[in-house]
Motif scaffolding. Structure first.
Motif: not given
Length: 224
Positions: A147-161
């Protein structure tokens, strides 16, 4: 670059110990009408986050979980005031920011404790709004849930890879792996090295954050 907090950034419970906080949560549990035997097992009784999870698993209700989580957040802010910086963390954070990397904190600790510590150490500006602590009163969303990683991806605009997490526990690795996110393990002692390597299968582990700073310096030099 996503950082777990307690471990890779600081030793959060250096001055205000985790077992002391766990005892405070147990008293809060009793005051809220809960059975203390729910959190008396080894591996739970001295671990504040494990207490939250145990109470949630027992189905004692959202009101009690919220009460415990509020107390834990207050205790973590107290702990942040005496937290010990992890060797090399401040320098690595500053160098990454200077090199243009977008930084975030992804942690099971409270966002309030993270902000308090980063302000104290003069590091808050390197992370901006990208502080992603545990979701309020939602113990089941703690890592290894991503969950916290998903929120970080959303806030930074990064793709997980395209992101990278630095963490010091198997739960950090499992959360990153669930999203296909690259991971670097930080092992400050032999126990963590064993847990991350042979135990969890982390492919890249460093014993010193200075190793990452040195690699960043070499990469920057090669680009000039």
């Amino acid at each position: 670059m996503f950082f777990d907090f307690d471990g890779p950034v600081c030793k959060l419970f250096h001055g205000h110990r985790a077992d002391t906080i766990a005892a405070s949560l147990t008293r809060e549990l009793i005051a809220g009408g809960g059975d203390p035997t729910l959190v008396s097992a080894d591996g739970v009784k001295d671990d504040p986050l494990a207490i939250l999870i145990a109470v949630a698993d027992a189905g004692l209700g959202d009101e009690l979980i919220e009460r415990l989580e509020r107390r834990l957040g207050e205790e973590e802010v107290t702990a942040a005031a005496s937290a010990e910086p992890t060797a090399g963390a401040g320098l690595l954070i500053r160098r990454l920011d200077r090199a243009g990397y977008r930084l975030a904190v992804t942690t099971n600790n409270s966002a309030g404790a993270v902000r308090h510590y980063l302000r104290k150490e003069g590091l808050a500006r390197h992370f901006g709004t990208h502080i992603h602590g545990r979701a309020p009163a939602a113990p089941r969303l703690l890592k290894p849930h991503p969950d916290c990683l998903v929120r970080a991806l959303e806030s930074t605009g990064w793709a997980a890879a395209d992101a990278l997490m630095i963490g010091d526990s198997p739960a950090d690795l499992r959360a990153a792996s669930a999203l296909g996110m690259p991971f670097i393990g930080y092992a400050s002692d032999d126990g963590k090295l064993e847990a991350l390597g042979a135990g969890a299968g982390a492919e890249v582990i460093v014993r010193r954050l200075a190793t990452l700073t040195d690699a960043l310096n070499v990469a920057s030099a090669d680009q000039r």
